[in-house]
Design a protein around this motif. Structure first.
Motif, PDB file in Angstrom:
ATOM      1  N   HIS A   1       5.170   4.974   3.103  1.00  0.00           N
ATOM      2  CA  HIS A   1       4.727   6.313   3.298  1.00  0.00           C
ATOM      3  C   HIS A   1       5.817   7.340   2.480  1.00  0.00           C
ATOM      4  CE1 HIS A   1       2.048   5.303   6.835  1.00  0.00           C
ATOM      5  NE2 HIS A   1       2.887   4.471   6.865  1.00  0.00           N
ATOM      6  N   LEU A   2       5.198   7.743   1.335  1.00  0.00           N
ATOM      7  CA  LEU A   2       5.933   8.510   0.696  1.00  0.00           C
ATOM      8  C   LEU A   2       6.613   9.859   1.333  1.00  0.00           C
ATOM      9  CD1 LEU A   2       4.556   8.510  -2.885  1.00  0.00           C
ATOM     10  CD2 LEU A   2       6.110   7.030  -1.940  1.00  0.00           C
ATOM     11  N   GLY A   3       7.880  10.199   0.920  1.00  0.00           N
ATOM     12  CA  GLY A   3       8.644  11.309   1.656  1.00  0.00           C
ATOM     13  C   GLY A   3       7.888  12.626   1.018  1.00  0.00           C
ATOM     14  N   ASN A   4       8.679  13.823   0.919  1.00  0.00           N
ATOM     15  CA  ASN A   4       8.277  15.004   0.280  1.00  0.00           C
ATOM     16  C   ASN A   4       8.785  15.197  -1.226  1.00  0.00           C
ATOM     17  OD1 ASN A   4       7.408  15.772   2.851  1.00  0.00           O
ATOM     18  ND2 ASN A   4       9.360  16.848   3.549  1.00  0.00           N
ATOM     19  N   GLU A   5       9.611  14.591  -1.511  1.00  0.00           N
ATOM     20  CA  GLU A   5      10.159  14.406  -2.901  1.00  0.00           C
ATOM     21  C   GLU A   5      10.333  13.090  -3.469  1.00  0.00           C
ATOM     22  OE1 GLU A   5      13.905  16.391  -2.940  1.00  0.00           O
ATOM     23  OE2 GLU A   5      13.361  18.195  -2.029  1.00  0.00           O
ATOM     24  N   PHE A   6      10.092  12.941  -4.774  1.00  0.00           N
ATOM     25  CA  PHE A   6       9.879  11.647  -5.287  1.00  0.00           C
ATOM     26  C   PHE A   6      11.558  11.321  -5.723  1.00  0.00           C
ATOM     27  CE2 PHE A   6      10.480   9.610  -9.514  1.00  0.00           C
ATOM     28  CZ  PHE A   6       9.907   8.259  -9.186  1.00  0.00           C
ATOM     29  N   LYS A   7      11.570  10.007  -5.355  1.00  0.00           N
ATOM     30  CA  LYS A   7      13.086   9.330  -5.600  1.00  0.00           C
ATOM     31  C   LYS A   7      12.835   8.107  -6.346  1.00  0.00           C
ATOM     32  CE  LYS A   7      17.337   7.626  -3.479  1.00  0.00           C
ATOM     33  NZ  LYS A   7      18.284   8.428  -4.318  1.00  0.00           N
ATOM     34  N   LYS A   8      13.647   8.042  -7.544  1.00  0.00           N
ATOM     35  CA  LYS A   8      13.296   6.873  -8.462  1.00  0.00           C
ATOM     36  C   LYS A   8      13.561   5.509  -7.672  1.00  0.00           C
ATOM     37  CE  LYS A   8      14.575   5.061 -12.913  1.00  0.00           C
ATOM     38  NZ  LYS A   8      15.507   5.136 -14.295  1.00  0.00           N
ATOM     39  N   ASP A   9      14.573   5.299  -6.902  1.00  0.00           N
ATOM     40  CA  ASP A   9      14.721   4.123  -6.061  1.00  0.00           C
ATOM     41  C   ASP A   9      15.221   4.283  -4.964  1.00  0.00           C
ATOM     42  OD1 ASP A   9      14.615   1.408  -5.908  1.00  0.00           O
ATOM     43  OD2 ASP A   9      16.362   0.999  -7.301  1.00  0.00           O
ATOM     44  N   PHE A  10      14.895   3.257  -4.055  1.00  0.00           N
ATOM     45  CA  PHE A  10      15.535   3.490  -2.680  1.00  0.00           C
ATOM     46  C   PHE A  10      16.536   2.252  -2.533  1.00  0.00           C
ATOM     47  CE2 PHE A  10      10.903   4.328  -2.044  1.00  0.00           C
ATOM     48  CZ  PHE A  10      11.109   5.681  -2.221  1.00  0.00           C
ATOM     49  N   THR A  11      17.682   2.520  -1.781  1.00  0.00           N
ATOM     50  CA  THR A  11      18.651   1.415  -1.685  1.00  0.00           C
ATOM     51  C   THR A  11      19.117   1.187  -0.216  1.00  0.00           C
ATOM     52  OG1 THR A  11      20.580   3.157  -2.270  1.00  0.00           O
ATOM     53  CG2 THR A  11      19.440   1.608  -3.899  1.00  0.00           C
TER      54      THR A  11
ATOM     55  N   VAL B   1       0.598  -1.278   0.083  1.00  0.00           N
ATOM     56  CA  VAL B   1       0.025   0.001  -0.081  1.00  0.00           C
ATOM     57  C   VAL B   1       0.770   1.250  -0.040  1.00  0.00           C
ATOM     58  CG1 VAL B   1      -1.652   1.308   1.217  1.00  0.00           C
ATOM     59  CG2 VAL B   1      -1.771  -1.083   1.351  1.00  0.00           C
ATOM     60  N   ILE B   2       0.566   2.255  -1.044  1.00  0.00           N
ATOM     61  CA  ILE B   2       1.442   3.350  -0.864  1.00  0.00           C
ATOM     62  C   ILE B   2       0.406   4.751  -0.426  1.00  0.00           C
ATOM     63  CG2 ILE B   2       2.760   5.004  -2.372  1.00  0.00           C
ATOM     64  CD1 ILE B   2       3.300   2.489  -4.151  1.00  0.00           C
ATOM     65  N   LEU B   3       0.825   5.229   0.357  1.00  0.00           N
ATOM     66  CA  LEU B   3       0.224   6.378   0.959  1.00  0.00           C
ATOM     67  C   LEU B   3       1.049   7.795   0.821  1.00  0.00           C
ATOM     68  CD1 LEU B   3      -1.014   5.146   4.517  1.00  0.00           C
ATOM     69  CD2 LEU B   3      -2.402   5.390   2.476  1.00  0.00           C
ATOM     70  N   THR B   4       0.264   8.654   0.189  1.00  0.00           N
ATOM     71  CA  THR B   4       1.153  10.246  -0.150  1.00  0.00           C
ATOM     72  C   THR B   4       0.691  11.038   1.064  1.00  0.00           C
ATOM     73  OG1 THR B   4      -1.108  10.973  -1.264  1.00  0.00           O
ATOM     74  CG2 THR B   4       0.562   9.698  -2.673  1.00  0.00           C
ATOM     75  N   HIS B   5       1.597  11.924   1.225  1.00  0.00           N
ATOM     76  CA  HIS B   5       1.460  13.042   2.086  1.00  0.00           C
ATOM     77  C   HIS B   5      -0.007  13.527   2.004  1.00  0.00           C
ATOM     78  CE1 HIS B   5       2.630  16.041   5.033  1.00  0.00           C
ATOM     79  NE2 HIS B   5       2.257  17.099   4.074  1.00  0.00           N
TER      80      HIS B   5
END
Length: 239
Positions: A135-145, A105-109
């Motif tokens: 829970h998404l952050g303030n800025e979009f990032k293509k990928d998390f590592t 589940v993806i939740l936006t701010h």
């Protein structure tokens, strides 16, 4: 197949949520479900009930939806589904997750800031499900590592168990960990910011337990909002 559920009111950051889902899917086939919830109309006749249910989208909402469709059309492995849900309960929400085989589940701010009771209710229902939540952050990032694991002292979950779950379901590596500090977030923020910079952390990972649903007039700022980083929340029984 990795399917995603994005509750939305079609604000601009829905686009970031769809981008994130496409990135999370990698090369796997996936279905991205955009779910819009509304209260069940209080009507006595079936015709009046149907009229109440037919609420059109604003121009800005249509533009957001069109952008999401365009992105998914150009992602060869992904498809989109729009799900309109009237009325909500714990069994209904659980049924939706099972029906669409939702893995995240993806939740936006913006969605978590919605003031209507049904949107607040959905966020709390999501927290009580066993499905992971991003829970998404303030800025979009293509990928998390690289991830910072926030350890809950009351949880009987070892960091190795969390990392194993991440290895099996995502591609994140825990490079640092800290204890949970909800009551002293203001004091801990500078130290966390330093660790985030030092280890180039782009994701926070936490575990959660089911809680009794409560509606509060004043919302407490959480670590996701304070630090601006996305948070992957895992139900403890899964990790």
């Amino acid at each position: 197949m990795k399917n995603f559920l994005i509750p939305t009111t079609l604000k601009d950051d829905t686009i970031s949520a769809v981008k994130s889902a496409i990135c999370q899917a990698k090369e796997s086939d996936c279905e991205i479900v955009l779910m819009m919830v509304s209260e069940t109309p209080d009507a006595f006749s079936s015709s009046n009930f149907l009229r109440e249910m037919r609420t059109g989208l604003t121009k800005s909402q249509e533009e957001v939806l069109e952008t999401c469709r365009y992105m998914i059309d150009h992602a060869k492995n992904c498809k989109i589904k729009i799900h309109n849900q009237y009325g909500l309960s714990s069994p209904i929400f659980r049924g939706i997750i099972e029906h669409f085989a939702v893995k995240l589940v993806i939740l936006t701010h913006s969605y978590k800031q919605e003031t209507k009771r049904i949107h607040q209710y959905l966020v709390q229902l999501a927290a009580n499900q066993k499905c992971p939540i991003l829970h998404l952050g303030n800025e979009f990032k293509k990928d998390f590592t690289k991830a910072l694991y926030i350890e809950n002292s009351s949880a009987n979950v070892h960091v190795k168990d969390v990392q194993q779950f991440l290895n099996e379901n995502f591609s994140y590596e825990i490079v640092s960990q800290t204890s949970r500090m909800d009551d002293n977030l203001e004091e801990a923020a500078p130290y966390l910011t330093e660790a985030i910079s030092k280890y180039e952390i782009d994701l926070l990972v936490e575990t959660r337990k089911g809680e009794k649903i409560k509606f509060k007039k004043v919302k407490k700022q959480n670590i996701n909002e304070k630090l601006g980083l996305p948070v992957l929340s895992l139900y403890e029984e899964l990790a």
